[in-house]
Write a protein that holds these residues in place. Structure first.
Motif, PDB file in Angstrom:
ATOM      1  N   ASP A   1     -26.927 -14.179  10.142  1.00 15.29           N
ATOM      2  CA  ASP A   1     -25.876 -13.699   9.244  1.00 15.29           C
ATOM      3  C   ASP A   1     -25.320 -14.915   8.507  1.00 15.29           C
ATOM      4  O   ASP A   1     -24.604 -15.727   9.098  1.00 15.29           O
TER       5      ASP A   1
ATOM      6  N   ARG B   1     -25.951 -19.647  12.202  1.00 14.09           N
ATOM      7  CA  ARG B   1     -25.859 -18.622  11.158  1.00 14.09           C
ATOM      8  C   ARG B   1     -27.208 -17.982  10.839  1.00 14.09           C
ATOM      9  O   ARG B   1     -27.306 -16.752  10.712  1.00 14.09           O
TER      10      ARG B   1
ATOM     11  N   SER C   1     -19.415 -20.293  12.633  1.00 14.75           N
ATOM     12  CA  SER C   1     -19.855 -20.963  13.860  1.00 14.75           C
ATOM     13  C   SER C   1     -18.693 -21.513  14.675  1.00 14.75           C
ATOM     14  O   SER C   1     -18.832 -21.740  15.875  1.00 14.75           O
TER      15      SER C   1
ATOM     16  N   ALA D   1     -27.413 -15.782  14.820  1.00 15.97           N
ATOM     17  CA  ALA D   1     -26.712 -14.579  14.357  1.00 15.97           C
ATOM     18  C   ALA D   1     -27.470 -13.889  13.233  1.00 15.97           C
ATOM     19  O   ALA D   1     -27.336 -12.677  13.040  1.00 15.97           O
TER      20      ALA D   1
ATOM     21  N   PHE E   1     -17.991 -19.174  17.408  1.00 16.03           N
ATOM     22  CA  PHE E   1     -19.126 -18.819  18.273  1.00 16.03           C
ATOM     23  C   PHE E   1     -18.909 -19.384  19.672  1.00 16.03           C
ATOM     24  O   PHE E   1     -18.660 -20.583  19.845  1.00 16.03           O
TER      25      PHE E   1
ATOM     26  N   PHE F   1     -21.647 -15.837   9.019  1.00 16.99           N
ATOM     27  CA  PHE F   1     -21.140 -16.004  10.382  1.00 16.99           C
ATOM     28  C   PHE F   1     -20.356 -17.314  10.493  1.00 16.99           C
ATOM     29  O   PHE F   1     -20.761 -18.351   9.952  1.00 16.99           O
TER      30      PHE F   1
ATOM     31  N   TYR G   1     -26.028 -12.496  21.715  1.00 20.37           N
ATOM     32  CA  TYR G   1     -26.879 -13.490  21.066  1.00 20.37           C
ATOM     33  C   TYR G   1     -27.675 -14.331  22.075  1.00 20.37           C
ATOM     34  O   TYR G   1     -28.536 -15.114  21.688  1.00 20.37           O
TER      35      TYR G   1
END
Length: 572
Positions: A412, A406, A417, A410, A420, A415, A428
């Motif tokens: 963010d 996060r 995970s 990212a 992801f 975000f 990324y």
């Protein structure tokens, strides 16, 4: 008092009015001149014990407010300052360090909005001519004081032995899984490596002011994140250190964080993937039943990990529920989904693209060889994730990996995970590779450190549940591949400890690694088999040999099983 005020002003001017265009070499030369001038005034000691005693107390408090030029520090900063300086009496409450001058300071960032690097430097009244930089843990964020006994020096505090000690917070405040500082570029660079050099250079400038000379030897000691920091200083700043203790090192920092995300995804993103603590305990007890006695002693320690691994298929088969589904009537077995979660840990992570230094793997853990995953640093205790995973509820690996994705990858905070794609991160990927270069310590090029005669001691548990012992072994073997066994043997010692986890476990070793390192550096006495005393509560006081990898302790068949003398170091 007016005299001492003038002295402090003189010292401040002496070390801060640098000609920036002339660079660090000019500033260091001028610093030596200033120290010499102060010496002639009788305020700064000559570095010998006899001369240091009457002067340190007088000058200590005068260091408060001292400014250090950016040119004294080998990486970009806006300079540093001493915030406080006070003498700590040997008789102070809970003082294990003898009489010393405690300095707190801060190193200023280049960019506005980046936190300071806060540091401590401790100057002993009786200096032995050596300095020890102490590493941090986790995401750092707390100033390492450098006081008290340490895991690698358990019998007597290094400061009490005469070492100057120093440490820092790596350039941010707060050690949590959230790792919000990952949003700040300069703070990430500081955490990755820059804080080590910046604090080292500021500390050595203060040492030179206080004692009139630089240390004869500078060491680094730390574990986990501090272990990664130990390998980092050898790789990036080899001229600054003569010896390093780097235990349980988080070398492949991005790798372990990405693996933590994979673990969380199998626990929370796969139906039935959560493995409750009682079943993790069952896995551990089953491995003891099969493997404890393979080293000749039924002592609660799996020492012969290699032999135990040969039994792994049978152990897994004996733990699997007959139907492959969770069995309410049989809470001693694991479903296929639960075994799949453990298999992620066992297999580790293989990426279809390389991290920095062409690394594309994170080796798995000894899940079925005596590693317990139920403790504070183990796997999840709760079967639901929540919005902000925590170490206690959701396990160390996943909570730390979630924060890394996060805030570092990212960038963010919102975000998710669990969504992801670790193997195919798309846009990324570039950020992950860059982070692995900034924070990781997987570079095997230690040529300069070796050529200078630097020494390294690493100790890690074979049952470590946080940093995979197999990753540390893989790095060691990569060094052997690069330099040859003889050259590695001349500068490095690796001790893999059966039963030892990440600070806990069935066997918690206590041994004086700092003394071993100092003897190696100053007397050329290379450590071989060491003896460790167990400080685990249930078995406190028993001892075992610490065997050089790949050897392990095997019971000789005679003698007290609680004494190291009853064991030999056996080859697998």
């Amino acid at each position: 008092m007016a005299f001492y005020g003038a002295l402090r002003a003189f010292v401040s001017v002496c070390v801060t009015v640098a000609a920036p265009l002339r660079g660090p070499a000019h500033d260091r030369s001028r610093l030596r001149i200033c120290s010499a001038l102060l010496l002639t005034g009788g305020i700064v000691s000559t570095g010998t014990t006899a001369a240091a005693e009457p002067n340190l107390a007088m000058q200590c408090t005068q260091l408060a407010g001292l400014l250090l030029s950016p040119a004294i520090i080998g990486l970009p900063t806006a300079g540093a300052q001493v915030d406080t300086a006070e003498m700590i009496a040997a008789t102070a409450h809970n003082n294990q360090d003898g009489e010393y001058c405690r300095i707190t300071g801060s190193i200023k960032p280049v960019k506005v909005g980046t936190p300071d690097i806060r540091f401590d430097v401790n100057l002993p009244r009786r200096w032995n001519g050596r300095a020890l930089q102490v590493g941090g843990g986790g995401y750092n964020g707390v100033v390492v004081s450098g006081t008290g006994v340490m895991p690698f020096s358990p019998n007597r505090a290094p400061l009490a032995q005469g070492y100057v000690t120093f440490g820092d917070d790596s350039g941010h405040v707060g050690n949590s899984a959230l790792a919000v500082f990952g949003l700040v570029d300069e703070a990430v660079v500081n955490f990755g490596y820059a804080h080590l050099k910046k604090t080292h250079d500021a500390a050595l400038a203060l040492i030179e002011i206080a004692y009139g000379r630089r240390p004869d030897h500078v060491y680094f000691g730390g574990g986990s994140t501090g272990g990664r920091e130990g390998y980092t200083v050898m790789q990036r700043f080899p001229d600054d250190y003569d010896g390093v203790i780097a235990n349980s090192p988080a070398l492949n920092f991005s790798g372990v964080r990405l693996l933590g995300v994979k673990v969380g995804q199998t626990e929370y993103g796969t139906p039935g993937g959560f493995v409750p603590p009682p079943l993790l305990e069952r896995v551990y007890q089953r491995t003891l039943e099969v493997c404890d006695g393979l080293d000749g002693a039924a002592d609660g320690i799996v020492s012969d990990v290699g032999a135990c691994r040969k039994h792994e298929p049978d152990v897994i088969a004996s733990l699997r529920c007959p139907s492959g589904e969770a069995d309410v009537a049989n809470d001693d077995c694991l479903s296929d989904a639960q075994l799949a979660t453990l298999d992620v840990l066992r297999e580790g992570l293989s990426l279809p693209w390389p991290l920095a230094w062409n690394v594309n793997r994170y080796r798995g853990y000894n899940v079925f060889q005596g590693t317990l995953f139920t403790g504070m640093l183990g796997l999840a205790h709760n079967d639901s994730r929540g919005t902000s995973p925590t170490i206690v509820a959701n396990g160390y690996l996943f909570s730390q990996g979630d924060g890394y994705v996060r805030y570092f990858i990212a960038r963010d905070p919102g975000f998710d995970s669990l969504k992801f794609d670790v193997l195919h991160p798309g846009r990324y990927q570039k950020q992950i590779v860059a982070l692995s270069q900034t924070i990781g310590a997987m570079n095997t090029d230690l040529s300069r450190y070796i050529a200078r005669g630097g020494k390294l001691i690493t100790l890690q548990g074979l049952a470590d549940e946080v940093i995979s012992p197999n990753q540390t072994i893989a790095y060691y073997e990569a060094l052997v591949d690069r330099f040859g066994a003889g050259k590695v043997d001349a500068f490095m010692r690796l001790y893999m400890v059966p039963g030892f986890q990440h600070g806990s476990g069935a066997f918690i070793p206590s041994t004086d690694l700092l003394g071993a390192l100092d003897n190696w550096v100053t007397r050329d006495i290379a450590p071989e088999t060491l003896t460790a005393t167990d400080i685990a509560a249930a078995t406190n006081g028993r001892s075992r040999p610490l065997c050089r990898y790949p050897a392990f302790p095997r019971y000789s068949g005679k003698g007290n099983v609680n004494r190291a003398s009853s064991f030999i170091c056996a080859e697998p």
